[in-house]
Design a protein around this motif. Structure first.
Motif, PDB file in Angstrom:
ATOM      1  N   GLY A 123       0.857  -1.138  -0.025  1.00 29.72           N
ATOM      2  CA  GLY A 123       0.034  -0.034  -0.029  1.00 29.72           C
ATOM      3  C   GLY A 123       0.856   1.169  -0.205  1.00 29.72           C
ATOM      4  O   GLY A 123       1.802   1.346   0.827  1.00 29.72           O
ATOM      5  N   LYS A 124       0.664   2.306  -0.721  1.00 29.67           N
ATOM      6  CA  LYS A 124       1.218   3.567  -0.733  1.00 29.67           C
ATOM      7  C   LYS A 124       0.211   4.464  -0.406  1.00 29.67           C
ATOM      8  O   LYS A 124       0.533   5.622  -0.234  1.00 29.67           O
ATOM      9  N   SER A 125      -0.879   4.292  -0.816  1.00 34.10           N
ATOM     10  CA  SER A 125      -1.925   5.387  -0.316  1.00 34.10           C
ATOM     11  C   SER A 125      -1.976   5.838   1.108  1.00 34.10           C
ATOM     12  O   SER A 125      -1.480   5.118   1.811  1.00 34.10           O
ATOM     13  N   THR A 126      -2.264   7.180   1.174  1.00 38.31           N
ATOM     14  CA  THR A 126      -2.418   7.752   2.588  1.00 38.31           C
ATOM     15  C   THR A 126      -3.866   7.188   3.123  1.00 38.31           C
ATOM     16  O   THR A 126      -4.918   7.600   2.508  1.00 38.31           O
ATOM     17  N   VAL A 127      -3.686   6.520   4.217  1.00 34.85           N
ATOM     18  CA  VAL A 127      -4.844   5.894   4.832  1.00 34.85           C
ATOM     19  C   VAL A 127      -4.919   6.293   6.480  1.00 34.85           C
ATOM     20  O   VAL A 127      -3.819   6.542   6.959  1.00 34.85           O
ATOM     21  N   PRO A 128      -6.094   6.106   6.967  1.00 33.32           N
ATOM     22  CA  PRO A 128      -6.266   6.113   8.443  1.00 33.32           C
ATOM     23  C   PRO A 128      -5.576   5.075   9.058  1.00 33.32           C
ATOM     24  O   PRO A 128      -5.507   3.911   8.690  1.00 33.32           O
ATOM     25  N   VAL A 129      -5.042   5.402  10.302  1.00 32.27           N
ATOM     26  CA  VAL A 129      -4.385   4.351  11.047  1.00 32.27           C
ATOM     27  C   VAL A 129      -5.399   3.263  11.288  1.00 32.27           C
ATOM     28  O   VAL A 129      -6.369   3.521  11.702  1.00 32.27           O
ATOM     29  N   GLY A 130      -4.769   1.901  11.312  1.00 36.10           N
ATOM     30  CA  GLY A 130      -5.710   0.777  11.355  1.00 36.10           C
ATOM     31  C   GLY A 130      -5.972   0.334  10.060  1.00 36.10           C
ATOM     32  O   GLY A 130      -6.529  -0.914  10.089  1.00 36.10           O
ATOM     33  N   THR A 131      -5.825   1.036   8.886  1.00 41.91           N
ATOM     34  CA  THR A 131      -6.380   0.511   7.576  1.00 41.91           C
ATOM     35  C   THR A 131      -5.454  -0.688   7.113  1.00 41.91           C
ATOM     36  O   THR A 131      -6.198  -1.686   6.796  1.00 41.91           O
ATOM     37  N   ALA A 132      -4.158  -0.553   7.355  1.00 40.29           N
ATOM     38  CA  ALA A 132      -3.246  -1.759   6.726  1.00 40.29           C
ATOM     39  C   ALA A 132      -3.546  -2.998   7.573  1.00 40.29           C
ATOM     40  O   ALA A 132      -3.651  -4.169   6.758  1.00 40.29           O
ATOM     41  N   ARG A 133      -3.662  -2.934   8.915  1.00 38.09           N
ATOM     42  CA  ARG A 133      -3.889  -4.282   9.510  1.00 38.09           C
ATOM     43  C   ARG A 133      -5.109  -4.828   9.216  1.00 38.09           C
ATOM     44  O   ARG A 133      -5.121  -6.134   8.973  1.00 38.09           O
ATOM     45  N   ARG A 134      -6.193  -4.112   9.071  1.00 34.02           N
ATOM     46  CA  ARG A 134      -7.605  -4.550   8.473  1.00 34.02           C
ATOM     47  C   ARG A 134      -7.412  -5.193   7.137  1.00 34.02           C
ATOM     48  O   ARG A 134      -7.893  -6.418   7.017  1.00 34.02           O
ATOM     49  N   LEU A 135      -6.647  -4.596   6.334  1.00 35.81           N
ATOM     50  CA  LEU A 135      -6.439  -4.870   4.837  1.00 35.81           C
ATOM     51  C   LEU A 135      -5.567  -6.113   4.901  1.00 35.81           C
ATOM     52  O   LEU A 135      -5.897  -7.115   3.968  1.00 35.81           O
ATOM     53  N   ALA A 136      -4.619  -6.420   5.517  1.00 38.49           N
ATOM     54  CA  ALA A 136      -3.767  -7.411   5.720  1.00 38.49           C
ATOM     55  C   ALA A 136      -4.777  -8.763   6.264  1.00 38.49           C
ATOM     56  O   ALA A 136      -4.376  -9.774   5.576  1.00 38.49           O
ATOM     57  N   GLY A 137      -5.569  -8.539   7.066  1.00 45.24           N
ATOM     58  CA  GLY A 137      -6.303  -9.482   7.417  1.00 45.24           C
ATOM     59  C   GLY A 137      -7.424  -9.871   6.018  1.00 45.24           C
ATOM     60  O   GLY A 137      -7.709 -11.107   5.840  1.00 45.24           O
ATOM     61  N   LEU A 138      -8.115  -9.091   5.356  1.00 43.57           N
ATOM     62  CA  LEU A 138      -8.664  -9.454   4.211  1.00 43.57           C
ATOM     63  C   LEU A 138      -7.695 -10.146   3.157  1.00 43.57           C
ATOM     64  O   LEU A 138      -8.245 -10.907   2.413  1.00 43.57           O
ATOM     65  N   VAL A 139      -6.446  -9.686   2.931  1.00 47.02           N
ATOM     66  CA  VAL A 139      -5.673 -10.329   1.872  1.00 47.02           C
ATOM     67  C   VAL A 139      -5.598 -11.837   2.251  1.00 47.02           C
ATOM     68  O   VAL A 139      -5.845 -12.674   1.691  1.00 47.02           O
TER      69      VAL A 139
END
Length: 444
Positions: A123-139
């Motif tokens: 991910g390179k987009s600017t996102v609210p904190v907590g987004t990456a961990r949520r997306l990691a779970g979706l991946v």
């Protein structure tokens, strides 16, 4: 083995990243849902202005290192690329202040479902904190059982007008990851920068996400701080530029971004500080970032101050012809999102003035937002018969202006330098009524 790279989203960030990855020697595919954009990029034509980028895209489209395609189910890049950079937009939510994660979520989940070989989503987009961990779970949930797909976060720190340089020679590289193997892959991607001893910060998802918004919030704070003091110097006397120079010698403070003026704008700082406020409020930390709200107010007050100065100089705005120089939020860009200059021009028009606008790159985009303004093709056309000239974006063409350059064009020698870039003494000596933000004016 040389890595194959895909970049999902070919807007400002994605197109730049794709071209620069090709420049670093990788084979790259840029993916977008818009066929017209893909066709334009394949010809090296951009829907925005960024110095050096069209040439770089044409170079690597011609070399075969860079391709642009539509790939609705990500089956093409999912079978080909080893690293997938997600560079889609995170605009402000319609009717709200939080970040709209629709595009990030869709791209990440779509990739997870379409990838058919072991690979890394970044991910390179600017996102609210907590987004990456949520997306990691979706991946993990959405990816196929037979392949190993993981996610890391690598925020961008691009300055419009310098995006190619900032990508090829970054001042730091930040990676949020839970995996040593994924970090090793990204070290391979950025090997050239690491050979130049570019600082490498490997951290968790949450810190990587916060680094970008913290950087933007800090820059906005410095700009707002000096603009708040400019309100004081306007009221009591003094020179805000000298004040900024003096405190800037303190190495703890520094002089950069202490330029008082009409304030900040663009597609990042305003939306990012609002999204940060919204996110910390969601976390139950309502009082932690309240200073950001005051910064927003300071920023907007500076725009209103330009209008007030203009009205005081002219006695009234209705029926007066005003030239506005610069409506991009900064020079070397055609970006008019949340632009102070465009906002000022519109406010002047709303107050009854005849407003003539000239910007070296931003006229077309500005006209889409406020078609009722008059847009002209040169500085001379804008200044012709003007009762007042207002400088709102510090393009070099405007910073090099002299009183003699406008004599004979304007109807009245009246000027508001809303970026504090011109020598006031020279203009006043030449008989101009000359105002700048942060200076005291009796009666203004």
């Amino acid at each position: 083995m040389t890595l194959n790279i895909s970049v999902i989203g070919t807007g400002y960030l994605g197109a730049t990243h794709a071209a620069c990855m090709a420049e670093l020697g990788f084979d790259v595919i840029g993916v977008d849902v818009d066929p017209e954009k893909i066709d334009s990029l394949s010809r090296g034509e951009l829907p925005f202005h960024e110095p050096g980028l069209p040439e770089l895209i044409r170079k690597h489209v011609d070399s075969g290192k860079l391709r642009f395609i539509t790939d609705p189910d990500y089956s093409t890049v999912g079978a080909w690329a080893d690293v997938h950079f997600v560079a889609v937009g995170t605009p402000q939510q319609p009717g709200g202040t939080g970040a709209d994660l629709t595009y990030v979520d869709a791209a990440t989940v779509g990739l997870a479902e379409g990838i058919t070989k072991d690979s890394l989503i970044v991910g390179k987009s600017t996102v609210p904190v907590g987004t990456a961990r949520r997306l990691a779970g979706l991946v993990e949930e959405k990816s196929r059982d037979a392949v190993n797909v993981s996610l890391s976060w690598n925020p961008e720190f691009l300055r419009e007008g310098f995006a190619v340089k900032d990508t090829l020679t970054p001042d730091r590289l930040v990676v949020g990851t839970d995996s040593d193997a994924d970090e090793a892959v990204l070290r391979e991607v950025y090997a050239e920068a690491l050979e130049r001893e570019t600082p490498w910060i490997s951290t968790d998802f949450e810190t990587a996400e916060l680094v970008k918004v913290a950087a933007n919030a800090f820059l906005a704070t410095k700009i707002s701080f000096i603009n708040a003091f400019s309100e004081v110097t306007e009221a009591v006397g003094g020179n805000i530029t000298t004040l900024a120079d003096a405190i800037g010698f303190d190495t703890r403070i520094g002089r950069k971004f202490l330029n008082a003026g009409v304030g900040f704008g663009g597609g990042c700082l305003p939306k990012d500080i609002r999204a940060l406020q919204t996110r910390v409020s969601e976390l139950g930390l309502d009082h932690t970032m309240t200073f950001l709200d005051e910064m927003d107010k300071i920023n907007l007050r500076r725009r209103e101050r330009v209008v007030t100065l203009s009205e005081n100089i002219l006695d009234e705005l209705a029926g007066k012809r005003i030239a506005v120089l610069g409506v991009t939020f900064k020079p070397l860009s055609d970006d008019v999102r949340d632009s102070p200059g465009l906002d000022v021009a519109n406010r002047l028009y709303t107050a009854g003035a005849e407003v003539s606008v000239y910007d070296p790159e931003g006229n077309a985009n500005a006209a889409k937002r406020f078609p009722r303004l008059e847009y002209v093709e040169s500085l001379a056309d804008a200044a012709k018969d003007a009762d007042l000239v207002v400088l709102t974006t510090e393009w070099n063409e405007f910073k090099e202006l002299t009183p003699a350059g406008l004599d004979g064009l304007v109807a009245q020698k009246r000027f508001v330098d809303a970026r504090n870039v011109l020598p006031a003494a020279d203009w006043e000596k030449a008989g101009w009524t000359f105002a700048q933000l942060g200076r005291f004016y009796d009666g203004l």
